[in-house]
Design a protein around this motif. Structure first.
Motif, PDB file in Angstrom:
ATOM      1  N   LYS A 158       0.822  -1.222   0.000  1.00 21.96           N
ATOM      2  CA  LYS A 158       0.000   0.000   0.000  1.00 21.96           C
ATOM      3  C   LYS A 158       0.852   1.266   0.000  1.00 21.96           C
ATOM      4  CE  LYS A 158      -4.302  -1.801   1.801  1.00 21.96           C
ATOM      5  NZ  LYS A 158      -4.436  -2.733   2.966  1.00 21.96           N
ATOM      6  N   VAL A 159       2.152   1.098   0.314  1.00 23.07           N
ATOM      7  CA  VAL A 159       3.031   2.271   0.401  1.00 23.07           C
ATOM      8  C   VAL A 159       3.227   2.897  -0.980  1.00 23.07           C
ATOM      9  CG1 VAL A 159       5.416   2.987   0.925  1.00 23.07           C
ATOM     10  CG2 VAL A 159       4.220   1.379   2.432  1.00 23.07           C
ATOM     11  N   LYS A 160       3.133   4.224  -1.021  1.00 22.98           N
ATOM     12  CA  LYS A 160       3.243   4.950  -2.301  1.00 22.98           C
ATOM     13  C   LYS A 160       4.650   5.509  -2.546  1.00 22.98           C
ATOM     14  CE  LYS A 160      -1.250   4.842  -3.188  1.00 22.98           C
ATOM     15  NZ  LYS A 160      -1.688   3.735  -4.062  1.00 22.98           N
ATOM     16  N   GLU A 161       5.484   5.490  -1.506  1.00 15.67           N
ATOM     17  CA  GLU A 161       6.858   5.982  -1.698  1.00 15.67           C
ATOM     18  C   GLU A 161       7.684   4.844  -2.292  1.00 15.67           C
ATOM     19  OE1 GLU A 161       8.991   7.375   1.789  1.00 15.67           O
ATOM     20  OE2 GLU A 161      10.705   7.978   0.564  1.00 15.67           O
ATOM     21  N   ILE A 162       8.281   5.114  -3.450  1.00 16.68           N
ATOM     22  CA  ILE A 162       9.001   4.046  -4.144  1.00 16.68           C
ATOM     23  C   ILE A 162      10.496   4.324  -4.248  1.00 16.68           C
ATOM     24  CG2 ILE A 162       6.989   3.350  -5.520  1.00 16.68           C
ATOM     25  CD1 ILE A 162       8.567   4.916  -7.871  1.00 16.68           C
ATOM     26  N   ASN A 163      11.227   3.229  -4.395  1.00 18.23           N
ATOM     27  CA  ASN A 163      12.667   3.278  -4.636  1.00 18.23           C
ATOM     28  C   ASN A 163      12.869   3.608  -6.115  1.00 18.23           C
ATOM     29  OD1 ASN A 163      15.311   2.567  -5.267  1.00 18.23           O
ATOM     30  ND2 ASN A 163      15.336   0.798  -3.887  1.00 18.23           N
ATOM     31  N   SER A 164      13.624   4.653  -6.401  1.00 18.42           N
ATOM     32  CA  SER A 164      13.841   5.072  -7.799  1.00 18.42           C
ATOM     33  C   SER A 164      14.874   4.198  -8.496  1.00 18.42           C
ATOM     34  CB  SER A 164      14.349   6.514  -7.829  1.00 18.42           C
ATOM     35  OG  SER A 164      15.682   6.545  -7.346  1.00 18.42           O
ATOM     36  N   GLY A 165      15.650   3.438  -7.686  1.00 12.16           N
ATOM     37  CA  GLY A 165      16.750   2.660  -8.260  1.00 12.16           C
ATOM     38  C   GLY A 165      18.036   3.453  -8.374  1.00 12.16           C
ATOM     39  N   MET A 166      18.041   4.704  -7.860  1.00 10.18           N
ATOM     40  CA  MET A 166      19.246   5.540  -7.924  1.00 10.18           C
ATOM     41  C   MET A 166      19.747   5.838  -6.509  1.00 10.18           C
ATOM     42  SD  MET A 166      18.090   8.080 -10.967  1.00 10.18           S
ATOM     43  CE  MET A 166      16.416   7.707 -11.397  1.00 10.18           C
ATOM     44  N   TYR A 167      21.057   5.777  -6.352  1.00 19.52           N
ATOM     45  CA  TYR A 167      21.645   5.868  -5.008  1.00 19.52           C
ATOM     46  C   TYR A 167      22.947   6.648  -5.061  1.00 19.52           C
ATOM     47  CZ  TYR A 167      19.112   1.354  -4.929  1.00 19.52           C
ATOM     48  OH  TYR A 167      18.185   0.346  -5.072  1.00 19.52           O
ATOM     49  N   ILE A 168      23.360   7.146  -3.875  1.00 20.25           N
ATOM     50  CA  ILE A 168      24.769   7.509  -3.701  1.00 20.25           C
ATOM     51  C   ILE A 168      25.275   6.791  -2.457  1.00 20.25           C
ATOM     52  CG2 ILE A 168      24.279   9.689  -2.461  1.00 20.25           C
ATOM     53  CD1 ILE A 168      26.903  10.663  -4.045  1.00 20.25           C
ATOM     54  N   TYR A 169      26.400   6.134  -2.615  1.00 25.32           N
ATOM     55  CA  TYR A 169      26.995   5.327  -1.547  1.00 25.32           C
ATOM     56  C   TYR A 169      28.361   5.889  -1.165  1.00 25.32           C
ATOM     57  CZ  TYR A 169      23.985   1.248  -2.759  1.00 25.32           C
ATOM     58  OH  TYR A 169      22.950   0.387  -2.998  1.00 25.32           O
ATOM     59  N   ASN A 170      28.748   5.679   0.067  1.00 24.97           N
ATOM     60  CA  ASN A 170      30.178   5.750   0.378  1.00 24.97           C
ATOM     61  C   ASN A 170      30.776   4.456  -0.159  1.00 24.97           C
ATOM     62  OD1 ASN A 170      29.687   8.102   1.670  1.00 24.97           O
ATOM     63  ND2 ASN A 170      29.879   7.279   3.753  1.00 24.97           N
ATOM     64  N   ALA A 171      31.867   4.577  -0.900  1.00 25.08           N
ATOM     65  CA  ALA A 171      32.407   3.407  -1.604  1.00 25.08           C
ATOM     66  C   ALA A 171      32.640   2.230  -0.659  1.00 25.08           C
ATOM     67  CB  ALA A 171      33.705   3.799  -2.307  1.00 25.08           C
ATOM     68  N   SER A 172      33.192   2.523   0.501  1.00 33.55           N
ATOM     69  CA  SER A 172      33.537   1.416   1.409  1.00 33.55           C
ATOM     70  C   SER A 172      32.271   0.723   1.917  1.00 33.55           C
ATOM     71  CB  SER A 172      34.380   1.928   2.576  1.00 33.55           C
ATOM     72  OG  SER A 172      33.671   2.955   3.243  1.00 33.55           O
ATOM     73  N   ALA A 173      31.213   1.498   2.179  1.00 32.08           N
ATOM     74  CA  ALA A 173      29.958   0.905   2.653  1.00 32.08           C
ATOM     75  C   ALA A 173      29.349   0.018   1.566  1.00 32.08           C
ATOM     76  CB  ALA A 173      28.975   2.001   3.062  1.00 32.08           C
TER      77      ALA A 173
END
Ligand code: UD1
Ligand code: CA
Length: 453
Positions: A164-179
Motif C-alpha cells: 500500500k506504500v506509495k513511496e518508491i525506490n527510484s533505483g538511484m543511489y549515492i553510496y560511500n564506496a567502502s559501505a
C-alpha cells in the motif's frame, strides 16, 4: 574533495522494446538514453564512470560518446549482482552513484541534491525516492512510525500492507564506496525472484551502524524508466518540453513548441524564431534574429544572424548572416556558405564554399567547388563533380555569371567576371572577362514542317 564515481547498469535485454537493439541505446532525439544518464552523472560531479554491459554489449560499447569503463555481467542475476561486477572500479575511497541506463530523465541537478543531502547528514548510503499514485511493480520504501527509513522491499516480496506504500525506490543511489563494497560482500539471493537485489544493501549498511535515508524528490517524472516504445515516446515528450520551455524562457520564439525538436547541445540566441516541423540536433548554433522552418532539419551546423532557412535540410555546414536558404534546399556536409547569399528552391550544395552576395536561385547542384562572391548561377546549373570513379573540384571566380543549364565538368575553372552562355558544357578554363559558348549552333530548317507532310 573525495572522488565521485558512477556505476550505470545497462546489462538488461529490454524485451518489451520489441527491438533487436539493446534498450539503452535507443535514442531520445539525438542522444541515446545511456548518454543522457552519463551526462547527468557528469553534471553531478562524477569524474569516473563504469557502465555494466551484458545484452548486446558491443552495440552499447560502440554507442557511448564519453570515456567510460565497461564491465561485463555475463548473466543478469539482479541489480546487486550487476554492481558486484564493478567492485574493482568502486574501490574503497570516495563516493559512488549507482544509476540505471534506462532512466534518462534524471537530471544532474537532482543527483547533485542527492549528494549534498548525503554529505550533510553523513549517510553511508542515500537512495532517491518519490511518491507516486500507482506504486505497482516498484520497490517500496518502508519507514518506521516516526518516519525513519527502515528498508526497501521489492513488490514481489512485499506484504499486503507494504504494497500500500506509495513511496518508491527510484533505483538511484549515492553510496560511500567502502559501505557499498562491504554490503555487496554480504548480499544473498534469498528472495522470491532468486536475484541479488541492490536495495538489500540499504538495510545491510544500516545494520553496520551507518546512517541510511531515502531522499524524496517531488518531480516523479525524473525517475520514470523506459521499458517500451510508448514510454520512449513519453520520455521524448518530457525532454522536448524541458528543452523548448527553457529556450522560450531565454527569449526564443516558437510558433508551436509541440512541433519543434531541439537537441540538448544546441545553442540558440535570443530573437530566434522557430516554426513548426523543425528538428535541430547535434552541436548546432543559431544566431540572433534568424528564422528556422517550417519543416526544416539542421544537424551539427552553425547558422549566423538574420538568416532564414525555409523547408530545407542543413547537415554539418556553416551558413553566414543575412542569407536565405530554401524553400527545398539541401545543404550537405562541409559546405561553408557566407553572408547575404540566396540559395533558392531545389538547390543542392555539397562540400563547397560560397562567398558573400552570391545567388543560386533555383534547380542547381554545386558539389566540390569553391565559388567566389557576387556570382550568379542561372537556373539548372550542374557542377559535374563525379566521373564515375573519383570526385573533382571546380573553381568559380568572383562576379562570374553562369548561364542557365550550364554543365561545369570538373575539374574546371571559371575565372572572375567571366560568363558562360546558357546551355553550355564547360570543359576548359574560361578566362577572366570572357564569354564561353559551348553548345551546338542553332540551325533553322525553313518550311520543314510542311515538307514533312
Ligand atoms: C528496480 C529496483 C526497484 C525499483 C525500480 C525502479 C531492484 C531489485 N529493484 O526494479 O526497487 O523500484 O528498479 O525502477 O533493484 N540490470 C542489470 N543487470 C541485472 C539486472 C538489472 O544490468 O542483472 C539493469 C537493467 O538493465 C535495468 C536496471 O538494472 O536497466 C533495473 O533492472 P530491472 O530489472 O528493470 O529492475 P526493476 O525490477 O525495475
Ligand atoms: Ca525497470
Amino acid at each position: 574533495m573525495s572522488v565521485i564515481k558512477a556505476v550505470i547498469l545497462a546489462a538488461g535485454a529490454g524485451t518489451r522494446m520489441k527491438s533487436e537493439k539493446p534498450k539503452v541505446i535507443h535514442k531520445i532525439m539525438d542522444k541515446t538514453m545511456l548518454d543522457y544518464v552519463i551526462e547527468s552523472a557528469i553534471e553531478a560531479g562524477a569524474t569516473e564512470i563504469c557502465v555494466v554491459v551484458g545484452h548486446g554489449k558491443e552495440a552499447v560499447i560502440d554507442s557511448v560518446k564519453y570515456p567510460v569503463t565497461f564491465v561485463t555481467q555475463e548473466k543478469q542475476l539482479g541489480t546487486g549482482h550487476a554492481v558486484m561486477q564493478t567492485s574493482d572500479f568502486i574501490g574503497t575511497q570516495g563516493q559512488v552513484f549507482v544509476l540505471f541506463g534506462d532512466t534518462p530523465l534524471i537530471t544532474g541537478a537532482s543527483l547533485s541534491k542527492l549528494r549534498e543531502y548525503h554529505d550533510m547528514n553523513n549517510h553511508g548510503v542515500t537512495v532517491l525516492s518519490t511518491v507516486v499514485d500507482n506504486s505497482n511493480g516498484y520497490g517500496r520504501i518502508i519507514r518506521s512510525d516516526e518516519g525513519d527509513f527502515l528498508k526497501s522491499v521489492e513488490h514481489k516480496d512485499a506484504t499486503k500492507t507494504e504494497r500500500k506504500v506509495k513511496e518508491i525506490n527510484s533505483g538511484m543511489y549515492i553510496y560511500n564506496a567502502s559501505a557499498l563494497k562491504d554490503s555487496l560482500d554480504k548480499l544473498t539471493n534469498d528472495n522470491s525472484q532468486g536475484e541479488y537485489y541492490l536495495p538489500d544493501t540499504l538495510e545491510s549498511i544500516m545494520n553496520d551502524g551507518l546512517k541510511v535515508e531515502a531522499m524524496k524528490i517531488f518531480d516523479y517524472e525524473e525517475i520514470l524508466g523506459v521499458n517500451s516504445k510508448v514510454q520512449l515516446f513519453e520520455a521524448t515528450s518530457i525532454i522536448r518540453h524541458r528543452i523548448n520551455y527553457a529556450w522560450m524562457e531565454a527569449g526564443v520564439t516558437m510558433i508551436d513548441a509541440n512541433q519543434v525538436y531541439i537537441g540538448k547541445d544546441v545553442e540558440l540566441s535570443k530573437e530566434v524564431t522557430i516554426m513548426p516541423g523543425t528538428i535541430i540536433e547535434g552541436k548546432t548554433s543559431i544566431g540572433w534574429g534568424t528564422t528556422i522552418g517550417p519543416n526544416t532539419k539542421i544537424i551539427d551546423s552553425h547558422i549566423g544572424e538574420f538568416t532564414k532557412i525555409d523547408q530545407s535540410t542543413v547537415l554539418n555546414s556553416k551558413i553566414g548572416n543575412h542569407t536565405t536558404i530554401g524553400p527545398f534546399a539541401y545543404i550537405r556536409p562541409n559546405s561553408d556558405i557566407g553572408n547575404h547569399i540566396k540559395v533558392g528552391d531545389f538547390v543542392e550544395i555539397k562540400n563547397a564554399t560560397i562567398k558573400d552576395h552570391t545567388k543560386i536561385s533555383h534547380l542547381t547542384y554545386i558539389g566540390d567547388a569553391d565559388v567566389g562572391e557576387y556570382v550568379n548561377f542561372g537556373c539548372g546549373t550542374v557542377v559535374v563533380n563525379y566521373d564515375g570513379k573519383s570526385k573533382h573540384r571546380s573553381v568559380i571566380g568572383d562576379h562570374a555569371f553562369i548561364g542557365c543549364n550550364t554543365n561545369l565538368i570538373s575539374p574546371v575553372i571559371v575565372e572572375s567576371n567571366a560568363y558562360t552562355a546558357a546551355g553550355s558544357t564547360i570543359t576548359k578554363t574560361v578566362p577572366k572577362d570572357a564569354l564561353a559558348i559551348a553548345r551546338a549552333r542553332q540551325e533553322n530548317k525553313l518550311e520543314w514542317v510542311k515538307k514533312r507532310q
